[in-house]
Design an enzyme around this catalytic site. Sequence first.
Site, PDB file in Angstrom:
ATOM      1  N   GLU A 151       0.802  -1.234   0.000  1.00  0.00           N
ATOM      2  CA  GLU A 151       0.000   0.000   0.000  1.00  0.00           C
ATOM      3  C   GLU A 151       0.833   1.280   0.000  1.00  0.00           C
ATOM      4  O   GLU A 151       0.631   2.171   0.828  1.00  0.00           O
ATOM      5  CB  GLU A 151      -0.974  -0.022   1.199  1.00  0.00           C
ATOM      6  CG  GLU A 151      -1.866  -1.255   1.184  1.00  0.00           C
ATOM      7  CD  GLU A 151      -2.726  -1.426   2.437  1.00  0.00           C
ATOM      8  OE1 GLU A 151      -2.741  -0.524   3.282  1.00  0.00           O
ATOM      9  OE2 GLU A 151      -3.386  -2.472   2.552  1.00  0.00           O
ATOM     10  N   ASN A 192       2.016  -5.261  -3.022  1.00  0.00           N
ATOM     11  CA  ASN A 192       0.622  -5.609  -2.718  1.00  0.00           C
ATOM     12  C   ASN A 192      -0.184  -4.344  -2.419  1.00  0.00           C
ATOM     13  O   ASN A 192       0.272  -3.463  -1.677  1.00  0.00           O
ATOM     14  CB  ASN A 192       0.633  -6.531  -1.480  1.00  0.00           C
ATOM     15  CG  ASN A 192      -0.717  -7.111  -1.134  1.00  0.00           C
ATOM     16  OD1 ASN A 192      -1.403  -7.667  -1.994  1.00  0.00           O
ATOM     17  ND2 ASN A 192      -1.115  -7.015   0.134  1.00  0.00           N
ATOM     18  N   HIS A 228     -10.498  -6.276  -1.859  1.00  0.00           N
ATOM     19  CA  HIS A 228     -11.532  -6.048  -0.844  1.00  0.00           C
ATOM     20  C   HIS A 228     -12.669  -5.326  -1.569  1.00  0.00           C
ATOM     21  O   HIS A 228     -12.615  -4.112  -1.772  1.00  0.00           O
ATOM     22  CB  HIS A 228     -11.005  -5.183   0.297  1.00  0.00           C
ATOM     23  CG  HIS A 228      -9.908  -5.836   1.076  1.00  0.00           C
ATOM     24  ND1 HIS A 228     -10.138  -6.935   1.880  1.00  0.00           N
ATOM     25  CD2 HIS A 228      -8.583  -5.560   1.179  1.00  0.00           C
ATOM     26  CE1 HIS A 228      -8.995  -7.316   2.453  1.00  0.00           C
ATOM     27  NE2 HIS A 228      -8.047  -6.489   2.039  1.00  0.00           N
ATOM     28  N   GLU A 258      -6.192 -10.814  -0.974  1.00  0.00           N
ATOM     29  CA  GLU A 258      -6.994 -10.545   0.238  1.00  0.00           C
ATOM     30  C   GLU A 258      -8.481 -10.472  -0.101  1.00  0.00           C
ATOM     31  O   GLU A 258      -9.213  -9.634   0.413  1.00  0.00           O
ATOM     32  CB  GLU A 258      -6.549  -9.224   0.894  1.00  0.00           C
ATOM     33  CG  GLU A 258      -5.073  -9.164   1.202  1.00  0.00           C
ATOM     34  CD  GLU A 258      -4.638  -7.910   1.965  1.00  0.00           C
ATOM     35  OE1 GLU A 258      -5.504  -7.202   2.516  1.00  0.00           O
ATOM     36  OE2 GLU A 258      -3.415  -7.656   2.009  1.00  0.00           O
ATOM     37  N   ASP A 260     -12.279 -10.405  -0.350  1.00  0.00           N
ATOM     38  CA  ASP A 260     -13.551 -10.582   0.353  1.00  0.00           C
ATOM     39  C   ASP A 260     -14.573  -9.704  -0.351  1.00  0.00           C
ATOM     40  O   ASP A 260     -14.234  -8.732  -1.024  1.00  0.00           O
ATOM     41  CB  ASP A 260     -13.489 -10.310   1.866  1.00  0.00           C
ATOM     42  CG  ASP A 260     -12.754  -9.058   2.283  1.00  0.00           C
ATOM     43  OD1 ASP A 260     -12.752  -8.078   1.507  1.00  0.00           O
ATOM     44  OD2 ASP A 260     -12.204  -9.036   3.398  1.00  0.00           O
TER      45      ASP A 260
HETATM   46  O1  G3I Z   1      -5.182  -8.429  19.298  1.00  0.00           O
HETATM   47  C1  G3I Z   1      -5.597  -7.150  19.823  1.00  0.00           C
HETATM   48  C2  G3I Z   1      -6.406  -7.333  21.053  1.00  0.00           C
HETATM   49  O2  G3I Z   1      -5.610  -7.917  22.045  1.00  0.00           O
HETATM   50  C3  G3I Z   1      -6.958  -5.967  21.497  1.00  0.00           C
HETATM   51  O3  G3I Z   1      -7.804  -6.143  22.576  1.00  0.00           O
HETATM   52  C4  G3I Z   1      -7.724  -5.290  20.379  1.00  0.00           C
HETATM   53  C5  G3I Z   1      -8.181  -3.898  20.725  1.00  0.00           C
HETATM   54  O4  G3I Z   1      -8.415  -3.116  19.598  1.00  0.00           O
HETATM   55  O5  G3I Z   1      -6.864  -5.195  19.253  1.00  0.00           O
HETATM   56  C6  G3I Z   1      -6.425  -6.459  18.769  1.00  0.00           C
HETATM   57  O6  G3I Z   1      -5.602  -6.241  17.652  1.00  0.00           O
HETATM   58  C7  G3I Z   1      -6.256  -5.853  16.468  1.00  0.00           C
HETATM   59  C8  G3I Z   1      -5.927  -6.891  15.406  1.00  0.00           C
HETATM   60  O7  G3I Z   1      -6.452  -6.476  14.157  1.00  0.00           O
HETATM   61  C9  G3I Z   1      -6.502  -8.266  15.728  1.00  0.00           C
HETATM   62  O8  G3I Z   1      -7.910  -8.212  15.741  1.00  0.00           O
HETATM   63  C10 G3I Z   1      -5.727  -4.482  16.048  1.00  0.00           C
HETATM   64  O9  G3I Z   1      -6.160  -3.517  16.984  1.00  0.00           O
HETATM   65  C11 G3I Z   1      -6.224  -4.146  14.684  1.00  0.00           C
HETATM   66  O10 G3I Z   1      -5.584  -2.963  14.241  1.00  0.00           O
HETATM   67  C12 G3I Z   1      -5.888  -5.257  13.733  1.00  0.00           C
HETATM   68  O11 G3I Z   1      -6.426  -4.939  12.476  1.00  0.00           O
HETATM   69  C13 G3I Z   1      -5.857  -5.607  11.376  1.00  0.00           C
HETATM   70  C14 G3I Z   1      -5.445  -4.549  10.357  1.00  0.00           C
HETATM   71  O12 G3I Z   1      -5.004  -5.178   9.169  1.00  0.00           O
HETATM   72  C15 G3I Z   1      -4.307  -3.666  10.860  1.00  0.00           C
HETATM   73  O13 G3I Z   1      -3.126  -4.408  11.042  1.00  0.00           O
HETATM   74  C16 G3I Z   1      -6.902  -6.544  10.789  1.00  0.00           C
HETATM   75  O14 G3I Z   1      -7.136  -7.620  11.703  1.00  0.00           O
HETATM   76  C17 G3I Z   1      -6.410  -7.104   9.471  1.00  0.00           C
HETATM   77  O15 G3I Z   1      -7.453  -7.831   8.854  1.00  0.00           O
HETATM   78  C18 G3I Z   1      -6.004  -5.963   8.558  1.00  0.00           C
HETATM   79  O16 G3I Z   1      -5.480  -6.525   7.369  1.00  0.00           O
HETATM   80  C19 G3I Z   1      -5.163  -5.600   6.325  1.00  0.00           C
HETATM   81  C20 G3I Z   1      -3.953  -6.141   5.589  1.00  0.00           C
HETATM   82  O17 G3I Z   1      -2.912  -6.400   6.494  1.00  0.00           O
HETATM   83  C21 G3I Z   1      -3.525  -5.190   4.477  1.00  0.00           C
HETATM   84  N1  G3I Z   1      -4.614  -4.899   3.575  1.00  0.00           N
HETATM   85  C22 G3I Z   1      -5.849  -4.436   4.212  1.00  0.00           C
HETATM   86  C23 G3I Z   1      -6.293  -5.420   5.286  1.00  0.00           C
HETATM   87  C24 G3I Z   1      -7.601  -5.004   5.914  1.00  0.00           C
HETATM   88  O18 G3I Z   1      -7.449  -3.785   6.591  1.00  0.00           O
END
Ligand code: G3I
Length: 338
Positions: A151, A192, A228, A258, A260
Site C-alpha cells: 500500500e 501488494n 476487498h 486478500e 472478500d
Molecule cells: O489483538 C488485539 C487485542 O488484544 C486488542 O484487545 C484489540 C483492541 O483493539 O486489538 C487487537 O488487535 C487488532 C488486530 O487487528 C486483531 O484483531 C488491532 O487492533 C487491529 O488494528 C488489527 O487490524 C488488522 C489490520 O489489518 C491492521 O493491522 C486486521 O485484523 C487485518 O485484517 C487488517 O489486514 C489488512 C492487511 O494487512 C492489508 N490490507 C488491508 C487489510 C484489511 O485492513
Amino acid sequence: MPTSPLLTSPTIAGTASPKLENAPLRSMATARGIDIGAAVAIPALRNESIYQDTLARTFSLVTAENVMKFAAVEPARGQFNFSDADFLVDFALNHDMKVRGHTLVWHQAVPAWVQNATWTKDELKEVLRNHILTTVRHFRGKVFAWDVVNEAFEEDGSWRKTIWYSVIGPEYLELAFLWAREADPDALLFYNDYNIETSGRKSDAVYTTLKNLRNRGIPVDGVGLQMHITLAMQSSLSSFKSNLNRLAGLGLVVHITEMDVRLQTPVRPADLEKQAELYGTVLSICLNEPACKALVTWGLTDRHSWIPQFFPGYGNALLFDENYLPKPAYNALVAALR
Ligand code: G3I
C-alpha cells in the site's frame, strides 16, 4: 444449504489434526495448478479445532492476517518475536500448505519505537534493512512469497506519505526488494495493494512503478491485488481482466491476495447468490490468465473477519459462514474450477 462435510470431532487445540481428506476446493485447485488460500487469525487457529480442520482441508495456502507484521515481529528494536508466526508456518507445512509472508513494509502496524522516534535517513534505512533481513532469513525456505511492500500509493496515484517515504524517500521501495532478495534468493517478492484491481490513477501508478523497477533489474516478481470489494465490482470485471493482462505483460506473477466481498447486513439471500457469482467470475478470469497463480481470501469464516469492525453495517464477506458451513460462494469457486 447442505450439511457441512467439514465438521469433525474436536482435537486438542494446538496439536496437529488427524489427516483428513481434502475438500473439493483444495483438490480441484491443485489439479488446475492454482493455489486457493486464506488469511489466518492466530487466536482461532490456536483455539478452534474446526478452524484448523476447515483451513487444512479447504486451502493449499495461508497468509498470516496479522502476526508477520512489523509491530508483531519486532515489538522492540532488535527483539524479534516469531512465536505466533512460527505456529502458523509449522501448521501450514504439516498440512502441505504454502505460506505467503505478509508484510515487511507498511504504514500500519509500525511499532511505536519506530513511529514515534526521530530518525535520520541512514538510521531508518538501517532499521528497515535489519527488520527485512532478519525476518526474511528466519522464514527462508518456508515462506514462498512475500508481500515486501504494502500500500505505497494513494488513490490519486501519488506516493503515500508514510514514515518510510518521508524519511528515506521513494527509494525505500526498491531497497526493500533488494534486501528481501538478499535474505532469500528463492522467495517470490510482491508489491501488494488495494483498489488496483481495475484501471484508475492508483493502478496506473502501480503499473508504471513496477514496470520501471523491473526495467532497472529490481527484483519484483509479483503483484498482489487485494480485492476487498463489494457487489459493485460486477460492473468492472472487464477492466479487471485487462488490468490483469497488462500486469502479466510485465512478466509479473499475479496473486489475488486478500479477497472478500462484503455485503450489507442483515444479509439477503439474493446478495449471497450475487456474491457467489462474483467470486466465481473472479476465479474464472484468474484461471484464464496464466500469470494469475493464487486466490487468497482475507479470512476463513465470517465468524472471524475484519469487515464488521472496519465497515459497520457490512459482513458475510467470506466463503464460510459463522458456523463454518460453506456458502454459495464456496460452491461457485468449485464450479469455476470444474
Ligand atoms: O489483538 C488485539 C487485542 O488484544 C486488542 O484487545 C484489540 C483492541 O483493539 O486489538 C487487537 O488487535 C487488532 C488486530 O487487528 C486483531 O484483531 C488491532 O487492533 C487491529 O488494528 C488489527 O487490524 C488488522 C489490520 O489489518 C491492521 O493491522 C486486521 O485484523 C487485518 O485484517 C487488517 O489486514 C489488512 C492487511 O494487512 C492489508 N490490507 C488491508 C487489510 C484489511 O485492513
